[in-house]
Design a protein around this motif. Structure first.
Motif, short mmCIF file in Angstrom:
data_model
loop_
_atom_site.label_atom_id
_atom_site.label_comp_id
_atom_site.label_asym_id
_atom_site.label_seq_id
_atom_site.Cartn_x
_atom_site.Cartn_y
_atom_site.Cartn_z
N ARG A 146 0.84 -1.21 0.00
CA ARG A 146 0.00 0.00 0.00
C ARG A 146 0.86 1.25 0.00
NH1 ARG A 146 -0.92 4.40 0.18
NH2 ARG A 146 -2.67 5.57 1.00
N LEU A 147 1.91 1.27 0.82
CA LEU A 147 2.77 2.46 0.91
C LEU A 147 3.63 2.64 -0.34
CD1 LEU A 147 3.81 2.38 4.67
CD2 LEU A 147 2.12 3.87 3.56
N SER A 148 3.76 1.61 -1.15
CA SER A 148 4.53 1.76 -2.39
C SER A 148 3.81 2.69 -3.36
CB SER A 148 4.79 0.40 -3.04
OG SER A 148 3.60 -0.15 -3.54
N SER A 149 2.53 2.93 -3.14
CA SER A 149 1.79 3.85 -4.02
C SER A 149 1.67 5.25 -3.41
CB SER A 149 0.40 3.30 -4.35
OG SER A 149 -0.38 3.21 -3.18
N GLY A 150 2.25 5.45 -2.22
CA GLY A 150 2.23 6.79 -1.62
C GLY A 150 2.03 6.75 -0.11
N GLU A 151 2.28 7.89 0.49
CA GLU A 151 2.14 8.02 1.95
C GLU A 151 0.72 7.76 2.40
OE1 GLU A 151 3.43 11.90 3.16
OE2 GLU A 151 5.52 11.47 2.69
N ALA A 152 0.59 7.35 3.66
CA ALA A 152 -0.73 7.15 4.27
C ALA A 152 -0.60 7.32 5.78
CB ALA A 152 -1.26 5.75 3.96
N THR A 153 -1.68 7.77 6.39
CA THR A 153 -1.71 7.90 7.85
C THR A 153 -2.09 6.55 8.46
OG1 THR A 153 -4.05 8.50 7.90
CG2 THR A 153 -2.46 10.32 7.68
N VAL A 154 -1.90 6.44 9.75
CA VAL A 154 -2.30 5.21 10.45
C VAL A 154 -3.79 4.97 10.25
CG1 VAL A 154 -2.45 4.07 12.70
CG2 VAL A 154 -0.46 5.47 12.15
N LYS A 155 -4.57 6.03 10.35
CA LYS A 155 -6.02 5.90 10.18
C LYS A 155 -6.36 5.38 8.79
CE LYS A 155 -10.33 8.44 10.50
NZ LYS A 155 -10.99 9.71 10.70
N GLU A 156 -5.71 5.92 7.77
CA GLU A 156 -5.97 5.46 6.40
C GLU A 156 -5.57 3.99 6.23
OE1 GLU A 156 -5.32 9.67 4.01
OE2 GLU A 156 -3.59 8.39 4.43
N LEU A 157 -4.46 3.61 6.82
CA LEU A 157 -4.02 2.22 6.74
C LEU A 157 -4.97 1.30 7.51
CD1 LEU A 157 -0.19 2.79 7.14
CD2 LEU A 157 -1.38 2.02 5.06
N ALA A 158 -5.42 1.74 8.67
CA ALA A 158 -6.28 0.90 9.53
C ALA A 158 -7.63 0.63 8.89
CB ALA A 158 -6.46 1.56 10.89
N GLU A 159 -8.10 1.52 8.03
CA GLU A 159 -9.41 1.34 7.38
C GLU A 159 -9.48 0.05 6.58
OE1 GLU A 159 -9.79 4.91 5.08
OE2 GLU A 159 -10.39 6.11 6.83
N ARG A 160 -8.35 -0.45 6.12
CA ARG A 160 -8.31 -1.64 5.27
C ARG A 160 -8.43 -2.95 6.05
NH1 ARG A 160 -4.68 -0.52 0.37
NH2 ARG A 160 -4.60 -2.77 0.34
N TYR A 161 -8.28 -2.88 7.37
CA TYR A 161 -8.17 -4.10 8.16
C TYR A 161 -9.24 -4.19 9.24
CZ TYR A 161 -3.69 -3.78 5.89
OH TYR A 161 -2.72 -3.65 4.94
N ALA A 162 -9.60 -5.41 9.57
CA ALA A 162 -10.55 -5.66 10.65
C ALA A 162 -9.75 -5.79 11.95
CB ALA A 162 -11.35 -6.91 10.37
N MET A 163 -9.04 -4.70 12.29
CA MET A 163 -8.27 -4.67 13.54
C MET A 163 -8.25 -3.25 14.06
SD MET A 163 -4.31 -5.10 12.18
CE MET A 163 -4.56 -6.54 11.19
N THR A 164 -7.85 -3.12 15.29
CA THR A 164 -7.83 -1.79 15.91
C THR A 164 -6.67 -0.96 15.36
OG1 THR A 164 -6.36 -2.48 17.69
CG2 THR A 164 -8.75 -2.76 18.06
N MET A 165 -6.77 0.34 15.55
CA MET A 165 -5.67 1.22 15.15
C MET A 165 -4.41 0.88 15.94
SD MET A 165 -7.28 4.88 13.98
CE MET A 165 -5.82 5.71 14.42
N GLN A 166 -4.59 0.44 17.19
CA GLN A 166 -3.42 0.05 18.00
C GLN A 166 -2.71 -1.15 17.38
OE1 GLN A 166 -6.46 0.67 19.29
NE2 GLN A 166 -6.09 2.51 20.49
N ALA A 167 -3.47 -2.10 16.88
CA ALA A 167 -2.87 -3.28 16.24
C ALA A 167 -2.12 -2.87 14.97
CB ALA A 167 -3.94 -4.33 15.93
N VAL A 168 -2.72 -1.99 14.18
CA VAL A 168 -2.04 -1.50 12.97
C VAL A 168 -0.78 -0.74 13.38
CG1 VAL A 168 -2.23 0.05 10.98
CG2 VAL A 168 -4.14 -1.45 11.58
N SER A 169 -0.86 0.06 14.44
CA SER A 169 0.31 0.80 14.93
C SER A 169 1.43 -0.14 15.34
CB SER A 169 -0.07 1.70 16.11
OG SER A 169 -0.87 2.77 15.66
#
Length: 115
Positions: free
Chosen positions: A28-51
């Motif tokens: 995902r990041l190979s196509s450009g920057e993203a925030t934790v929130k933007e990354l977390a939207e793709r997964y069925a996990m908490t923002m803490q888990a993505v962090s």
């Protein structure tokens, strides 16, 4: 660079890439920057888990986090991937040479040349 540092860096890289979610984040990041929130939207996990996944990627050097106003966008650090690719290519060459030598030796044995 010290061999121990190289080994530790490779361990961190392959550990980071050993998880499907982290590999997906790298893609995902190979196509450009993203925030934790933007990354977390793709997964069925908490923002803490993505962090936590992001911390592993950051420790390995695969990503870095910038600062833009209130957010800390994540970005891919492609030169870190180059270290892994270099190691893989070196290993591929070594094994190709070994297999070529084995093939040569087997051909000699089949011809009855027992040197």
């Amino acid at each position: 660079m010290d061999a121990t540092i190289d080994e530790e860096r490779l361990d961190a890289l392959f550990t980071a890439l050993g998880d499907r979610t982290r590999r997906d984040i790298v893609v995902r990041l190979s196509s450009g920057e993203a925030t934790v929130k933007e990354l977390a939207e793709r997964y069925a996990m908490t923002m803490q888990a993505v962090s936590q996944h992001l911390r592993v990627l950051e420790r390995s050097g695969l990503i870095s986090r910038g600062r833009h106003r209130q957010t800390r966008p994540c970005r891919l650090e492609p030169e870190a991937l180059a270290v892994a690719v270099s190691w893989i290519e070196e290993s591929r060459r070594t094994w190709a040479e070994r297999m070529d030598g084995l093939e040569t030796r087997l051909a000699q044995l089949q011809e009855g040349d027992d040197r």
